[in-house]
Design an enzyme around this catalytic site. Structure first.
Site, PDB file in Angstrom:
ATOM      1  N   LYS A 188     -67.018  36.308   0.040  1.00 32.69           N
ATOM      2  CA  LYS A 188     -65.880  36.129  -0.267  1.00 32.69           C
ATOM      3  C   LYS A 188     -65.367  35.390  -2.027  1.00 32.69           C
ATOM      4  CE  LYS A 188     -61.379  37.507   0.047  1.00 32.69           C
ATOM      5  NZ  LYS A 188     -60.379  35.954   0.096  1.00 32.69           N
ATOM      6  N   HIS A 191     -66.486  36.388  -4.819  1.00 36.06           N
ATOM      7  CA  HIS A 191     -65.097  37.721  -4.889  1.00 36.06           C
ATOM      8  C   HIS A 191     -64.086  36.812  -5.673  1.00 36.06           C
ATOM      9  CE1 HIS A 191     -62.072  39.689  -3.233  1.00 36.06           C
ATOM     10  NE2 HIS A 191     -62.504  40.920  -3.550  1.00 36.06           N
ATOM     11  N   GLU A 195     -62.678  37.658  -9.079  1.00 35.75           N
ATOM     12  CA  GLU A 195     -60.769  37.867  -9.602  1.00 35.75           C
ATOM     13  C   GLU A 195     -60.202  36.710 -10.599  1.00 35.75           C
ATOM     14  OE1 GLU A 195     -58.117  36.801  -6.556  1.00 35.75           O
ATOM     15  OE2 GLU A 195     -58.315  38.744  -5.331  1.00 35.75           O
TER      16      GLU A 195
END
Length: 339
Positions: A188, A191, A195
């Site tokens: 995450k 991730h 982003e």
């Protein structure tokens, strides 16, 4: 299943709603009594404290924390005395994966399983479902599979990836057991670093389009202003809302982030309600720390993170010093800000 939820903010409350919609029983607590009251009215079992929450849960208990990373350890300190061996704790926030490894070791010594669940979906998760990246012991993950399945988006209308027809697992459903403790938040973390880069790319590209009419503007001819050599090549008044919309339709850069960009520009093309101060919640920094430790180049993600720092005025002193140096060596005076 039955699960406790601590933290009823923007994501926590909607996660409870999604679970209840699919028949799961939610026992909830938040330091904000009004938040607890709202969820109680919607069918959750509200609690006034952690002791009450623990007492309402049937052993082996499962408790999901949806709180900021900075308060996870204090929350665990308050909660741990109410739990027992066999219980499972889930951190669904954005904790640093190094902290997850420590917490898992500490809780394992007490017979309590700890899962780190990187959760993506934001305020749209109630409708769209949540993408979850899970770290921790296999047995606890399997035990809570119905909870993860209920939160996840499922295959839905997204076409299957060619070549995955024979691949087993839950990744197509929108949740994945990534590995041992810390793995979920590690995935995450990266991730969110990606982003940052994607958001920066859209923002920078749109900014170029926004200034595509600079050739129509009066520019002062002076030693302090770079001349625009071909003003006739910069005469475009572009509708950015329409550009975002057309890019959504068959473009190679189409994405959910572009969908959200189109919504924002349709609401207000000038973005008047936003100051341009962009926060970062930690994952971008931690992604770069991991990249440095690995010796892995990440120039795009680095640039995106530093731009967020700049947006908050953290580069103001450096900019002043640049201006001061130009004055010292060349007598250059600052031009007034544009109105």
């Amino acid at each position: 299943m039955q699960i406790g939820m601590i933290g009823l903010g923007r994501m926590g409350a909607n996660m409870v709603r999604r679970l209840m919609q699919q028949g799961h029983e939610c026992v909830v607590y938040d330091h904000d009594a009004e938040a607890v009251s709202r969820m109680t009215e919607e069918g959750a079992s509200g609690c006034a404290g952690l002791d009450e929450l623990a007492s309402r849960l049937t052993a082996p208990r499962a408790v999901w924390l949806m709180v900021p990373a900075a308060v996870v350890d204090p929350a665990l300190d308050d909660l741990i005395g109410h739990l027992a061996p066999g219980d499972v704790l889930i951190d669904g926030g954005n904790s640093y994966y190094i902290d997850d490894i420590r917490r898992a070791q500490e809780l394992s010594a007490q017979g309590i399983a700890y899962l780190d669940v990187g959760t993506s979906g934001g305020v749209w998760g109630l409708e769209r479902g949540y993408c979850m990246m899970i770290g921790g012991p296999h047995e606890a993950v399997q035990h809570l599979d119905p909870i993860f399945k209920a939160q996840a988006p499922g295959i839905g209308t997204i076409a299957r990836t060619p070549g995955r027809e024979a691949t087993k697992g839950t990744a197509e459903e929108g949740y994945l057991h990534c590995g041992p403790s810390g793995a979920g938040h590690f995935v995450k973390m990266v991730h969110n670093g990606i982003e940052y880069g994607l958001m920066a790319a859209y923002a920078e590209g749109m900014n170029i389009l926004q200034h595509a009419n600079v050739g129509k503007q009066d520019r002062e001819d002076s030693a302090e202003t770079t001349p625009l050599r071909n003003p006739e090549a910069h005469q475009y008044d572009l509708n950015l809302a329409d550009v975002a919309e057309v890019w959504r339709r068959g473009s190679v850069i189409a994405s959910w982030l572009l969908d959200l960009t189109a919504i924002a520009l349709a609401d207000d093309p000038q973005l008047a309600d936003f100051s341009g101060r962009v926060s970062d919640s930690g994952e971008g920094r931690w992604t770069l720390l991991a990249a440095i430790e690995q010796g892995t180049p990440a120039p795009v993600l680095s640039s995106a993170l530093y731009e967020r720092f700049s947006s908050r005025g953290e580069g103001e002193f450096a900019n002043k010093l640049l201006s001061a140096m130009r004055f010292q060596f060349g007598g250059h005076h600052e031009l007034p800000d544009k109105e």
